[in-house]
Design a protein around this motif. Structure first.
Motif, PDB file in Angstrom:
ATOM      1  N   THR A 278       0.721  -1.285   0.142  1.00 22.14           N
ATOM      2  CA  THR A 278      -0.130   0.028   0.064  1.00 22.14           C
ATOM      3  C   THR A 278       0.950   1.170  -0.229  1.00 22.14           C
ATOM      4  N   VAL A 279       1.950   1.322   0.679  1.00 18.23           N
ATOM      5  CA  VAL A 279       2.786   2.449   0.819  1.00 18.23           C
ATOM      6  C   VAL A 279       3.431   2.517  -0.609  1.00 18.23           C
ATOM      7  N   ALA A 280       4.180   1.286  -0.811  1.00 16.80           N
ATOM      8  CA  ALA A 280       5.009   1.352  -1.936  1.00 16.80           C
ATOM      9  C   ALA A 280       4.322   1.751  -3.166  1.00 16.80           C
ATOM     10  N   SER A 281       3.073   1.619  -3.348  1.00 17.42           N
ATOM     11  CA  SER A 281       2.133   2.117  -4.644  1.00 17.42           C
ATOM     12  C   SER A 281       2.010   3.522  -4.418  1.00 17.42           C
ATOM     13  N   ALA A 282       1.757   4.087  -3.327  1.00 15.28           N
ATOM     14  CA  ALA A 282       1.591   5.572  -3.127  1.00 15.28           C
ATOM     15  C   ALA A 282       2.872   6.162  -3.227  1.00 15.28           C
ATOM     16  N   VAL A 283       3.972   5.614  -2.793  1.00 19.48           N
ATOM     17  CA  VAL A 283       5.309   6.351  -3.252  1.00 19.48           C
ATOM     18  C   VAL A 283       5.678   6.395  -4.630  1.00 19.48           C
ATOM     19  N   VAL A 284       5.326   5.211  -5.401  1.00 20.76           N
ATOM     20  CA  VAL A 284       5.517   5.291  -6.936  1.00 20.76           C
ATOM     21  C   VAL A 284       4.647   6.224  -7.272  1.00 20.76           C
ATOM     22  N   GLU A 285       3.466   6.298  -6.995  1.00 24.97           N
ATOM     23  CA  GLU A 285       2.347   7.202  -7.835  1.00 24.97           C
ATOM     24  C   GLU A 285       2.832   8.564  -7.619  1.00 24.97           C
ATOM     25  N   ARG A 286       3.265   8.954  -6.391  1.00 21.12           N
ATOM     26  CA  ARG A 286       3.621  10.422  -6.081  1.00 21.12           C
ATOM     27  C   ARG A 286       4.973  10.495  -6.657  1.00 21.12           C
ATOM     28  N   GLY A 287       5.854   9.605  -7.170  1.00 22.09           N
ATOM     29  CA  GLY A 287       7.281   9.779  -7.744  1.00 22.09           C
ATOM     30  C   GLY A 287       8.220  10.278  -6.767  1.00 22.09           C
ATOM     31  N   LEU A 288       8.102   9.819  -5.628  1.00 23.84           N
ATOM     32  CA  LEU A 288       9.013  10.346  -4.433  1.00 23.84           C
ATOM     33  C   LEU A 288      10.437   9.635  -4.761  1.00 23.84           C
ATOM     34  N   GLY A 289      10.519   8.473  -5.339  1.00 22.69           N
ATOM     35  CA  GLY A 289      11.696   7.831  -5.459  1.00 22.69           C
ATOM     36  C   GLY A 289      12.457   7.384  -4.286  1.00 22.69           C
ATOM     37  N   LYS A 290      11.633   7.164  -3.252  1.00 21.11           N
ATOM     38  CA  LYS A 290      12.011   6.822  -2.104  1.00 21.11           C
ATOM     39  C   LYS A 290      12.103   5.187  -1.604  1.00 21.11           C
ATOM     40  N   LYS A 291      13.338   4.804  -0.977  1.00 21.96           N
ATOM     41  CA  LYS A 291      13.615   3.528  -0.645  1.00 21.96           C
ATOM     42  C   LYS A 291      12.921   3.341   0.693  1.00 21.96           C
ATOM     43  N   VAL A 292      11.968   2.165   0.604  1.00 20.39           N
ATOM     44  CA  VAL A 292      11.222   1.758   1.781  1.00 20.39           C
ATOM     45  C   VAL A 292      11.631   0.397   2.031  1.00 20.39           C
ATOM     46  N   GLY A 293      11.883   0.006   3.389  1.00 20.10           N
ATOM     47  CA  GLY A 293      12.056  -1.402   3.711  1.00 20.10           C
ATOM     48  C   GLY A 293      10.952  -2.109   4.281  1.00 20.10           C
ATOM     49  N   SER A 294      10.771  -3.259   4.374  1.00 24.14           N
ATOM     50  CA  SER A 294       9.470  -3.961   4.897  1.00 24.14           C
ATOM     51  C   SER A 294       9.888  -5.131   6.013  1.00 24.14           C
ATOM     52  N   ILE A 295       9.434  -4.631   6.982  1.00 26.25           N
ATOM     53  CA  ILE A 295       9.505  -5.691   8.331  1.00 26.25           C
ATOM     54  C   ILE A 295       7.915  -6.376   8.300  1.00 26.25           C
ATOM     55  N   SER A 296       8.062  -7.515   7.967  1.00 30.05           N
ATOM     56  CA  SER A 296       6.722  -8.181   7.873  1.00 30.05           C
ATOM     57  C   SER A 296       6.936  -9.716   7.872  1.00 30.05           C
ATOM     58  N   LEU A 297       5.827 -10.465   7.499  1.00 29.73           N
ATOM     59  CA  LEU A 297       5.979 -11.741   7.475  1.00 29.73           C
ATOM     60  C   LEU A 297       6.446 -12.321   6.188  1.00 29.73           C
ATOM     61  N   PRO A 298       7.301 -13.386   6.014  1.00 29.68           N
ATOM     62  CA  PRO A 298       7.596 -13.904   4.536  1.00 29.68           C
ATOM     63  C   PRO A 298       6.251 -14.490   3.911  1.00 29.68           C
ATOM     64  N   ASP A 299       6.521 -14.448   2.448  1.00 31.81           N
ATOM     65  CA  ASP A 299       5.494 -15.145   1.658  1.00 31.81           C
ATOM     66  C   ASP A 299       5.625 -16.595   1.670  1.00 31.81           C
ATOM     67  N   GLU A 300       4.908 -17.196   2.669  1.00 32.16           N
ATOM     68  CA  GLU A 300       4.977 -18.633   2.901  1.00 32.16           C
ATOM     69  C   GLU A 300       3.901 -19.016   4.152  1.00 32.16           C
ATOM     70  N   PHE A 301       3.613 -20.180   4.112  1.00 31.96           N
ATOM     71  CA  PHE A 301       2.977 -20.795   5.315  1.00 31.96           C
ATOM     72  C   PHE A 301       3.971 -20.848   6.328  1.00 31.96           C
ATOM     73  N   LEU A 302       3.520 -20.175   7.432  1.00 30.26           N
ATOM     74  CA  LEU A 302       4.292 -20.237   8.690  1.00 30.26           C
ATOM     75  C   LEU A 302       4.241 -21.528   9.346  1.00 30.26           C
ATOM     76  N   ALA A 303       5.307 -21.420  10.152  1.00 32.84           N
ATOM     77  CA  ALA A 303       5.331 -22.860  11.231  1.00 32.84           C
ATOM     78  C   ALA A 303       4.335 -22.859  12.381  1.00 32.84           C
ATOM     79  N   ALA A 304       4.040 -23.792  13.017  1.00 35.95           N
ATOM     80  CA  ALA A 304       3.434 -23.812  14.315  1.00 35.95           C
ATOM     81  C   ALA A 304       4.281 -23.897  15.458  1.00 35.95           C
ATOM     82  N   GLY A 305       3.716 -23.326  16.378  1.00 38.29           N
ATOM     83  CA  GLY A 305       4.503 -23.255  17.659  1.00 38.29           C
ATOM     84  C   GLY A 305       4.183 -22.182  18.836  1.00 38.29           C
ATOM     85  N   ALA A 306       5.200 -22.292  19.675  1.00 39.50           N
ATOM     86  CA  ALA A 306       4.914 -21.011  20.607  1.00 39.50           C
ATOM     87  C   ALA A 306       5.258 -19.324  20.000  1.00 39.50           C
TER      88      ALA A 306
END
Length: 329
Positions: A278-306
Motif C-alpha cells: 500500500t505504501v509502495a504504490s503510493a510512493v511510486v504514484e507520487r514519484g518520490l523515488g524513496k526506498k522503503v524497507g519491509s518488516i513483515s511476514l514472509p510469503d510462505e505458510f508459517l510454522a506452528a509453535g509457541a
C-alpha cells in the motif's frame, strides 16, 4: 497404591501472548466497547460463527441476549444473515476468525454486503501471527485478500485504545468494515501519546530525525518499543501509526516519507498485498523515488509453535526490529 495427580499440560501455541509481562492491559476491549455502543443505539446487533467467547462477542451476548445471534460453524450463513439484517436497517457486528471470514466466506462478503454497500462490520479474530496453530488459523494474508474489494474499509488496531474508539465509528460509518481484532488481554499503549483514533487517518505518534517507521496493528506497539530502545544507540526514530489500511491516508504517510530518513513499514501480515505494498504504490504514484524497507511476514505458510518463538523467528519481535534498523544505518 498411591497415585498423584499430574498437572494438565497446555500448549503454548494459542495461550501465549504478544503482550509483555507487566504491560498494562484491558480485558476484552472490543466486547465492552460494543456493549457501550449498543446501549446508545438499539440498531446494533451481534452475530458469531460459534466463536463468541474467542472473539470477545460473549460480552455483547450476555448484555443483549435478544440482539445476539449464534449462527454456528457456518461463515457463509453468518455474513448472509448479517446482510439481511443490514437491509432492514440494523447494524450487524459479525465475529469469527479472520481466516474463516477471508477464505471461506469471501463471496458472501463481496456480493451480499460490499456490492450493495451495507453497514456490516466483520470482526476477525487471530489476524496475522497472533496464534501458533499454523496455517489453518494464521490469517497472514487477510488484508491482501480484502484490499481489492470495493467499498470495504479495513482497520488494523494497535491496542485497546484503538479498538475502544474504533467500534462506535465503525457502527456510524456507511458501508462494510473489516476489523482485525485483538482479543483477550489487550495492551494499552497509545494513551501515553496524546492519541485519538480517527477512521481513515494516520497519526505521527512519535517524532524522530534518523528513521521513520510506518506501522499498523500490534506492530505499532513494537515500533514504539524499538524506538525507545534505539535511543540508547543515539538513533532517533519516528513512528507513524496507520490503523486504517483502506481507505489509506497517503497524504500523512507520504509527507513523513518525503525526507532523507531511513524508512520501513512494519506489519503483522505477509509482505505481499498489505501495508508495505500500500505504501509502495503510493510512493511510486507520487514519484518520490524513496526506498522503503519491509518488516513483515514472509510469503510462505508459517510454522506452528509457541507465539514468542514464532515472532522472533519471523522478525516481528522488538529485538528483531532493532537489529534490522541498526544493520541498515
Amino acid at each position: 497404591m498411591s497415585t498423584t495427580t499430574q498437572p494438565k499440560l497446555k500448549t503454548s501455541a494459542m495461550i501465549a501472548s504478544f503482550v509483555d509481562p507487566g504491560q498494562r492491559t484491558v480485558t476484552a476491549p472490543f466486547g465492552h466497547a460494543l456493549v457501550a455502543a449498543a446501549e446508545g443505539n438499539d440498531k446494533i446487533v451481534g452475530l458469531s460463527a460459534d466463536l463468541a467467547k474467542y472473539t470477545d462477542m460473549h460480552n455483547f451476548a450476555q448484555a443483549f441476549p435478544d440482539r445476539f445471534f449464534q449462527m454456528g460453524m457456518a461463515e457463509q450463513l453468518l455474513l448472509g444473515a448479517s446482510a439481511g439484517m443490514a437491509e432492514t436497517g440494523l447494524i450487524p457486528f459479525a465475529s469469527t476468525y479472520s481466516v474463516f471470514a477471508a477464505r471461506r466466506a469471501y463471496d458472501f462478503l463481496c456480493l451480499d454486503i460490499a456490492e450493495p454497500n451495507l453497514n456490516v462490520n466483520v470482526v476477525g479474530g487471530l489476524p496475522g501471527l497472533t496464534t501458533g496453530y499454523g496455517p489453518s488459523h494464521q490469517a497472514t494474508e487477510d488484508i491482501a485478500i480484502f484490499r481489492g474489494m470495493p467499498n470495504l474499509t479495513i482497520v488494523d488496531p494497535c491496542d485497546s485504545v484503538d479498538i475502544e474508539q474504533a467500534v462506535p465509528q465503525l457502527a456510524a460509518t456507511d458501508g462494510p468494515t473489516y476489523l482485525r481484532l485483538l482479543r483477550g488481554k489487550v495492551a494499552t499503549v497509545l494513551d501515553e501519546y496524546d492519541y485519538t483514533f480517527e477512521l481513515g487517518k494516520a497519526k505521527v505518534i512519535r517524532p524522530g530525525a534518523d528513521v521513520v517507521l510506518i506501522s499498523s496493528g500490534l506492530m505499532t506497539m513494537r515500533a514504539l518499543q524499538a524506538a525507545a530502545n534505539l535511543e540508547k544507540h543515539n538513533v532517533d526514530v519516528a513512528v507513524v501509526h496507520t490503523p486504517t489500511i483502506k481507505p489509506f491516508d497517503s497524504a500523512t504517510v507520504l509527507r513523513e516519507l518525503n525526507t532523507d530518513r531511513l524508512a520501513f513499514t512494519l506489519e503483522n501480515h505477509s509482505r505481499i498485498g498489505g501495508l508495505f505494498e500500500t505504501v509502495a504504490s503510493a510512493v511510486v504514484e507520487r514519484g518520490l523515488g524513496k526506498k522503503v524497507g519491509s518488516i513483515s511476514l514472509p510469503d510462505e505458510f508459517l510454522a506452528a509453535g509457541a507465539l514468542p518463538t514464532l515472532h522472533e523467528r519471523y522478525g516481528l519481535s522488538t529485538t528483531s526490529i532493532e537489529a534490522r534498523i541498526l544493520s541498515a544505518l
